[in-house]
Design a protein around this motif. Structure first.
Motif, PDB file in Angstrom:
ATOM      1  N   LEU A 132       0.838  -1.202   0.000  1.00  0.00           N
ATOM      2  CA  LEU A 132       0.000   0.000   0.000  1.00  0.00           C
ATOM      3  C   LEU A 132       0.876   1.257   0.000  1.00  0.00           C
ATOM      4  O   LEU A 132       0.640   2.183  -0.787  1.00  0.00           O
ATOM      5  N   LYS A 165      -4.612   4.255  -2.720  1.00  0.00           N
ATOM      6  CA  LYS A 165      -5.495   3.318  -1.999  1.00  0.00           C
ATOM      7  C   LYS A 165      -6.493   2.670  -2.955  1.00  0.00           C
ATOM      8  O   LYS A 165      -6.803   1.487  -2.843  1.00  0.00           O
ATOM      9  N   HIS A 175      -4.745   0.036  -4.854  1.00  0.00           N
ATOM     10  CA  HIS A 175      -4.557  -1.116  -3.968  1.00  0.00           C
ATOM     11  C   HIS A 175      -5.815  -1.985  -3.943  1.00  0.00           C
ATOM     12  O   HIS A 175      -5.759  -3.207  -4.072  1.00  0.00           O
ATOM     13  N   TYR A 212      -5.818  -5.755  -5.406  1.00  0.00           N
ATOM     14  CA  TYR A 212      -5.833  -6.862  -4.444  1.00  0.00           C
ATOM     15  C   TYR A 212      -7.228  -7.387  -4.107  1.00  0.00           C
ATOM     16  O   TYR A 212      -7.378  -8.559  -3.794  1.00  0.00           O
ATOM     17  N   SER A 216      -1.841  -7.148   2.239  1.00  0.00           N
ATOM     18  CA  SER A 216      -2.528  -6.723   1.015  1.00  0.00           C
ATOM     19  C   SER A 216      -3.375  -7.828   0.397  1.00  0.00           C
ATOM     20  O   SER A 216      -4.493  -7.597  -0.048  1.00  0.00           O
TER      21      SER A 216
END
Ligand code: SAH
Ligand code: SF4
Length: 351
Positions: free
Chosen positions: A14, A32, A35, A39, A183
């Protein structure tokens, strides 16, 4: 900018994604969002990221790619096991394996930690390749993400049992474990690191205080046999190794898995089974027997043989005599050379 010059995002933490966003002139929260797309949603393209404006998506496309690894080849076994050959950014290759088991809902991914391996166990196809280089944390994590993106399935367990000796690359392996936990959302108790017995690495791992499982590839209870089949044993004796695993248990409270390869006429005698039972009597461990999977050395010769089922069961019965749980590993993907010890980039090297 060609794709190979762009920054690959899958496998980054992250913090690294936030840094990438800000360096690209975007607000931190874009990191973010990236991310979460990578993920949580297994995004393969920036176009899927519908909560980003067209302009932001175009900017990202010009600077970055999602995948780091390129899928070069995929083989599917009769039992459903999938073996992936990935091309790394420098043109080298590694393999990863996705395994499912009929009696459990969970899916396990077996990841590589190095290209080749320096330990040179005499029964292992990876050992025949020799050592090429360590994998970076991102190269390890992106194996898991690439398998999830390709299969569309969520992986619940990770075993570091692919190519390479994880504890000769311990910093990158620990970093990758932390990213898999933070993550990818894999619990520490669902992660196993298998080692041929690098004592400094076992100690380093103990100090991390992670609740992961340590698997020790013991393979012989006596130094005379182990010196031959796991050459690194000449540096670290069986007794020292067992001490290091006791320390691992003391530090983490995690039961050890002792792996033991059954090679006919080499490691499968009743005497060795008795010695093994005694050796691990006071260790908090389970024992997992791995009947040898055929591998070919450079000269094409298969050096060892798998013991008969009778011999396997006889060994198991004796090994259980001091009260340990002893299982015989269910082999997966043998027909596509995806089972333990068979990974050697055959697509590249030729069968
Ligand atoms: N380098 C690490 C992890 C990779 S190998 C290690 O050695 O532990 C994963 C497991 O497969 C190890 O226990 C390894 O010894 C075992 N293995 C290697 N070659 C094998 C073969 N031909 N048949 C069965 N098991 C094998
Ligand atoms: Fe390396 Fe493990 Fe193979 Fe031994 S068994 S050569 S340590 S990958």
């Amino acid at each position: 900018m060609s794709d190979s010059e762009k920054k690959a995002l899958s496998g980054l933490t992250l913090d690294q994604l936030v840094e990438f966003a800000t360096e690209s002139g975007l607000p931190a929260f874009r990191g973010k969002q990236l991310h979460s797309w990578i993920y949580a949603k297994y995004a393969r393209t920036f176009d899927e990221m519908t909560d980003l404006s067209l302009e932001v998506r175009e900017l990202l496309k010009s600077k970055a790619t999602i995948q780091l690894l390129k899928l070069a080849h995929l083989e599917v076994s009769r039992d459903g096991t999938r073996k992936y050959l990935f091309e790394l950014p420098d043109g080298k290759f590694v393999e990863s394996v996705l395994m499912s088991f009929d009696d459990r809902p969970s899916l396990s991914a077996c990841v590589s930690s190095q290209v080749g391996c320096a330990v040179g166990c005499t029964f292992c196809a990876t050992g025949f390749l020799g050592f090429k280089r360590n994998l970076s944390p991102q190269e390890i994590v992106d194996q898991v993400m690439s398998v999830q993106r390709e299969s569309g399935q969520r992986i619940s367990n990770i075993v570091y049992m692919g190519q390479g000796e994880p504890l000769l690359n311990v910093d990158n392996v620990v970093h990758s474990i932390r990213t898999l936990m933070a993550s990818v959302g894999i619990g520490a108790r669902h992660i196993t690191v298998s080692t041929s017995g690098i004592i400094a690495g076992i100690r380093a791992l103990s100090r991390e205080g992670l609740q992961i499982t340590l698997a020790l590839s013991l393979h012989a209870p006596d130094d005379a046999t182990r010196d031959v089949i796991v050459p690194i044993n000449k540096k670290f004796s069986v007794a020292e190794l067992i001490d290091a695993t006791h320390e691992y248990y003391e530090a983490t409270g995690r039961r050890i898995t002792v792996e033991y390869v059954l090679l006919a006429g080499v490691t499968d005698s009743p005497e060795q089974a008795r010695e093994l039972a005694e050796l691990v009597r006071n260790l908090h461990c389970n024992v997992n027997l791995i009947p040898y999977n055929p591998t070919r050395a450079e000269d094409g010769v298969v050096t060892y043989a798998r013991p008969s089922l009778d011999a396997q069961h006889r060994f198991r019965k004796i090994a259980e005599s001091t009260g340990k749980t002893v299982t015989i590993r269910l082999e997966r993907g043998t027909d596509i050379n995806a089972a333990c010890g068979q990974l050697h980039n055959s697509y590249v090297a030729g069968p």
